[in-house]
Scaffold this active site. Structure first.
Site, PDB file in Angstrom:
ATOM      1  N   GLY A 155       0.777  -1.169   0.123  1.00 28.48           N
ATOM      2  CA  GLY A 155       0.083   0.026   0.053  1.00 28.48           C
ATOM      3  C   GLY A 155       0.839   1.262   0.063  1.00 28.48           C
ATOM      4  N   ASN A 156       0.233   2.407   0.301  1.00 31.24           N
ATOM      5  CA  ASN A 156       1.203   3.696   0.219  1.00 31.24           C
ATOM      6  C   ASN A 156       0.423   4.504   1.371  1.00 31.24           C
ATOM      7  OD1 ASN A 156      -0.948   5.502  -0.899  1.00 31.24           O
ATOM      8  ND2 ASN A 156      -0.669   4.108  -2.547  1.00 31.24           N
ATOM      9  N   TYR A 157       0.950   5.559   1.654  1.00 32.49           N
ATOM     10  CA  TYR A 157       0.732   6.621   2.882  1.00 32.49           C
ATOM     11  C   TYR A 157      -0.407   7.407   2.517  1.00 32.49           C
ATOM     12  CZ  TYR A 157       4.887   4.995   5.192  1.00 32.49           C
ATOM     13  OH  TYR A 157       5.901   4.275   5.843  1.00 32.49           O
ATOM     14  N   SER A 158      -1.183   7.565   1.446  1.00 37.47           N
ATOM     15  CA  SER A 158      -1.897   8.437   1.060  1.00 37.47           C
ATOM     16  C   SER A 158      -3.296   8.166   1.929  1.00 37.47           C
ATOM     17  CB  SER A 158      -2.720   8.175  -0.309  1.00 37.47           C
ATOM     18  OG  SER A 158      -3.943   8.706  -0.534  1.00 37.47           O
TER      19      SER A 158
ATOM     20  N   ALA B 263      -3.614   7.667  -5.215  1.00 37.97           N
ATOM     21  CA  ALA B 263      -2.385   6.908  -5.116  1.00 37.97           C
ATOM     22  C   ALA B 263      -2.578   5.547  -5.559  1.00 37.97           C
ATOM     23  CB  ALA B 263      -1.484   7.408  -3.942  1.00 37.97           C
TER      24      ALA B 263
END
Ligand code: CTP
Length: 405
Positions: A209-212, A277
Site C-alpha cells: 500500500g502507500n501512505y495516502s 495514489a
C-alpha cells in the site's frame, strides 16, 4: 413557489403530526412535484396509507420488500431530487444519527444521494432532551437540513416547542432550496473522483500500500458537491469520509476494483478528477494461505496495474473533463507535462514532495496546475480545501468557456 418536475420522497414516521401529511402531499403535488410516500409501521397508527396513496397518486411503500418483491431503496435514493422526513420522530432521528437500517425509511435515507430534509415533531421534553439535541447536531454534520420546529399546543396538552413545521412552510423551504440550487455552477453535473491509496493483496494478511489518506480527493469531492455536482467518490482504504450528502462513497481496495468502479461510471461523468495514489504494480500471485518465512531473501514478482487516468483520457469525449495528479521528486514540471500528454488529461495537478507542508497526511498542499493548452498556474501553500476549491473553480471556468463556444 414552484416544484415543477421535482421528484420528492416523503417519509412519514410515527408522530401525531403525521395526520398533516396528506395535506403536505397535496401541496407538494399542487406545486408541481411528483411524490413517493414511505411509511413506517409506527406512522400507520397516525395516518392512513389509503389517504396518502390517494393524494400522491402512487402506492405507498411500507417495507423494504413486499412478499417476493424487493423495493429498490438504492434506485429510490438516486431517483429523488429531495428526500424529506416529515414528521421525523425522536426514534427515527436517533436511528439516522446512528446509521441504523431496520425499515424502508432508513434504507432509503442511507442510500439517498439527494439533499435530505428533516422536519422533527415531538413533545417539548423529548425535543429538549440532550440525546435528541445531540442526534440533531449529528445528522446536521452529515449534511442533512433540519427544519425549525414550531411552538404551540402539543399532543400532551402542554404548550411548547416541538411541533412539526406547517405543510406550507415545508413546501416553501423546499422551493427555496431548489431556487438556490439553480444558481450553483455545477448544479446536477455528474462528477467522478478517486481518492486514497490502493491495497494490493499479497496473501490473506498482507498487502502493498502507500501512505495516502485521501484528504485531498475528499476535499475535491466536497468542493464539487458544494457547487452543486452529484459526486461518486471512489475511495481506497482510509478512515476519512466526506460529509456532503451529494457525495456517494464507493469503497474499494485494489487498483483493479478502483478501475472497474471508475469505468462503470465514466460515461455519465462530465468531470473526472483522479487524485488516488493508485499502486502502479500488484503482486503477480495472491497466496491463498499466509506466506511463511523461509529463506533470508524473498523475491516478489509484480505486474503492472491498469492505468485508470490513461484509460479515461483515451475514452473521453469532447464534453468530458479529465484531471490527473502527479507527485514528483525531480524534474517535476517536465515529468508532469509528459504525464498530461501521455494520459490525454485536460489538467494535471502537480504536487512536489520537495515543498514543506505538501504531500500525504498534511492539511496543506502546494501545487502547480498544468493545462492542456500549455498554460500553468503556481499556487501558494494553501489548505487542501483551498487547493480543492481552486481546482474546482478552474474546472467551472473551463466548462463555462466550453458552453459559450
Ligand atoms: N493513476 C491512475 N491509475 C493508475 C496509476 C495512476 O489513475 N494505475 C493516476 C493517479 O490517480 C494520478 C496520476 O495517474 O492522477 C498519477 O500518474 P502516475 O503515472 O501513476 O504517477 P506515478 O505513479 O507517480 O508514476 P511514475 O511512477 O511513472 O512517476
Amino acid at each position: 413557489m414552484h416544484l415543477k418536475g421535482k421528484k420528492i420522497i416523503l417519509a412519514v414516521t410515527g408522530s401525531i403530526a403525521a395526520y398533516k401529511t396528506p395535506e403536505l402531499v397535496r401541496q407538494l403535488i399542487k406545486s408541481g412535484a411528483e411524490v413517493q410516500v414511505l411509511l413506517t409501521e409506527a406512522a400507520t397508527h397516525f395516518v392512513s396509507e389509503l389517504s396518502l396513496a390517494t393524494v400522491s397518486k402512487k402506492p405507498v411503500l411500507r417495507n423494504i420488500n413486499d412478499g417476493a418483491t424487493w423495493n429498490n431503496h438504492v434506485a429510490m435514493g438516486r431517483w429523488a431530487d429531495a428526500f424529506i422526513i416529515a414528521p421525523c420522530s425522536a426514534n427515527t432521528l436517533a436511528k439516522m444519527a446512528n446509521g441504523m437500517c431496520d425499515n424502508i425509511v432508513l434504507a432509503v435515507y442511507l442510500s439517498a444521494v439527494c439533499p435530505v430534509f428533516v422536519a422533527p415533531a415531538m413533545d417539548e421534553d423529548m425535543w429538549k432532551h440532550p440525546t435528541t439535541q445531540s442526534n440533531l447536531e449529528r445528522i446536521k454534520k452529515f449534511g442533512n437540513s433540519v427544519l425549525p420546529v414550531g411552538h404551540g399546543e402539543l399532543a400532551s396538552g402542554l404548550v411548547g416547542d416541538g411541533r412539526m413545521a406547517e405543510p406550507t412552510d415545508i413546501v416553501t423551504f423546499l422551493a427555496k432550496h431548489f431556487e438556490s440550487e439553480k444558481q450553483k455552477p455545477l448544479q446536477g453535473t455528474k462528477a467522478l473522483v478517486t481518492a486514497g491509496p490502493t491495497y494490493e493483496k499479497l496473501d490473506p494478511v498482507r498487502f502493498i500500500g502507500n501512505y495516502s489518506t485521501g484528504k485531498m480527493g475528499i476535499a475535491i469531492a466536497e468542493s464539487l458537491a458544494a457547487n452543486g455536482a452529484i459526486v461518486s467518490l471512489i475511495l481506497g482504504p482510509t478512515h476519512l469520509r466526506p460529509s456532503n450528502s451529494n457525495i456517494q462513497v464507493v469503497s474499494v481496495e485494489s487498483a483493479d476494483e478502483m478501475y472497474d468502479a471508475c469505468l462503470s461510471r465514466f460515461e455519465d461523468s462530465s468531470i473526472s478528477i483522479l487524485s488516488a495514489a493508485v499502486a502502479d504494480y500488484r503482486p503477480e500471485q495472491k497466496a491463498t494461505d499466509k506466506i511463511k518465512k523461509k529463506e533470508n531473501t524473498f523475491q516478489l514478482l509484480l505486474t503492472k496495474n491498469k492505468d485508470i487516468l490513461a484509460t479515461l483520457g483515451k475514452q473521453k469525449k469532447k464534453h468530458q473533463l479529465v484531471v490527473g495528479f502527479a507527485l514528483e521528486t525531480s524534474h517535476e514540471e517536465a515529468h508532469a507535462w509528459e504525464k498530461l500528454k501521455a494520459k490525454n488529461a485536460d489538467m494535471i495537478v502537480l504536487n512536489s514532495l520537495n515543498d514543506n507542508g505538501a504531500g500525504f497526511g498534511h492539511d496543506t498542499n502546494k501545487v502547480t496546475l498544468l493545462f492542456a493548452n500549455g498554460s500553468k498556474k503556481n499556487l501558494p501553500l494553501l489548505t487542501k480545501q483551498q487547493v480543492a476549491d481552486t481546482i474546482v473553480n478552474q474546472i467551472i471556468e473551463a466548462l463555462h468557456v466550453e458552453i459559450n463556444h
